[in-house]
Design an enzyme around this catalytic site. Sequence first.
Site, PDB file in Angstrom:
ATOM      1  N   GLU A  88       0.819  -1.210   0.000  1.00  0.00           N
ATOM      2  CA  GLU A  88       0.000   0.000   0.000  1.00  0.00           C
ATOM      3  C   GLU A  88       0.855   1.264   0.000  1.00  0.00           C
ATOM      4  OE1 GLU A  88      -2.957   0.333  -0.740  1.00  0.00           O
ATOM      5  OE2 GLU A  88      -3.679  -1.714  -0.548  1.00  0.00           O
ATOM      6  N   TYR A  92      -6.041   7.096   3.678  1.00  0.00           N
ATOM      7  CA  TYR A  92      -6.241   6.005   2.727  1.00  0.00           C
ATOM      8  C   TYR A  92      -5.573   4.717   3.211  1.00  0.00           C
ATOM      9  CZ  TYR A  92      -5.408   2.631  -0.766  1.00  0.00           C
ATOM     10  OH  TYR A  92      -5.339   1.422  -1.378  1.00  0.00           O
ATOM     11  N   ASP A 141      -9.365   6.120  -2.426  1.00  0.00           N
ATOM     12  CA  ASP A 141      -8.212   6.507  -3.244  1.00  0.00           C
ATOM     13  C   ASP A 141      -8.722   7.129  -4.551  1.00  0.00           C
ATOM     14  OD1 ASP A 141      -9.223   4.318  -4.565  1.00  0.00           O
ATOM     15  OD2 ASP A 141      -7.279   3.734  -5.333  1.00  0.00           O
TER      16      ASP A 141
END
Length: 376
Positions: free
Chosen positions: A52, A135, A153
């Site tokens: 991520e 996020y 996102d």
Amino acid sequence: MADGASPHSDTPARPDTPANRVLAWYDRQGRRLPWRAPPGVRPDPYHVWLSEVMLQQTSVQAAAPYFHDFLVRWPTVHDLAAAPQDAVLAAWAGLGYYARARNLHACARVVSEQYGGVFPGTEKELRKLPGIGPYTGAAIAAIAFDQPAAPLDGNLERVVARLFDVRAELPGAKETLREHLRFLVPEDRPGDFAQGMMDLGATICVPASPKCMLCPLAEHCAARAAGTAERLPAKAAKKPRPTKRCVAFWTVRDDGCVLLRRRPQKGMLGGMLEVPSTDWTEAGWDADSARPHAPANAQWRELPGRVRHGFTHFAFEITVWAGAVPAGTDPGDGQWWPLDRLADAGLPTAMRKIAEHAIKHGAVPEGGDFAAIRAR
DNA sequence: TATACGTGGGT
DNA sequence: TACCCAAGTAT
């Protein structure tokens, strides 16, 4: 975990909600990504976190090889935490947004030392860690810990803006989108829902020419009904991008080393190695103004052409001066780096371009076998 | 809320 | 060529 009700199953049909449509579509696609666990397997939070962070503002294609390299080199968060920062930054070289690498390393140290190597499982706790924002905190909570979090996102912004025909401009409209999204997130399989929505945005609900004919949400989509999908989400106009210029000093020692310097931890290319240069200014430099900034005494030769590199918020234009110095020359605040190991220096792309430019123009020591030198 | 912060691929 | 865009965060 995938358990879409089959026609032969006794499981009652799931209600026809957007979330269930996305989940069914997600299961059908079976899209494999390097960091994605097989269906039914709880992914390793370390892998989820690493991917991520790498994927922040970065394409799947760009991040994938770095993800692999990092895991080979640092299989656990303890391994990463124990690594010197220089090694982590060098491994990140070329991926951009280097604050991510500094924060990644800092985060690994906190998780290793304060959490015993176990990532916290809630959005709230994750958010406290360096480099984990709204996020990423939600994404890790949903994907790795099955929490009903709603990562928002760029993909989700586009999908949700179209689904509800939200015409207000981003970033102002973000909270509106978040509200809409909150009501879509299912209690069951929130991580798969999040990934399904991202896949949908990446492959179907794309920015230009969305493939609505293939979209599992087409019947629910307000923008499709209104004919506005193509131009959503609306975004604020961008500022013009200035050009900054510098003279870079390609300083070669006659034993085959080049002078590099580590940049300050904060700001552009923070913590990365660079080719020493003048400041980066819009006005630029002439020979007389640049010369006093040279890192050593040498007969400087201006190489032909310019190196150009595009950063997000300015264009960069570099004039390269090459100079030779004898062995024993003081590196000052820099360090001598062997040309034949330049690939290991971990130069950011702009610096790699400078090195390639210099090597292409023959700015290497005489006599040595430096023809095959490659930066990076 | 606005700005700084990389890079590579697509159009 | 030039602009857009990508699984954003920190300040």
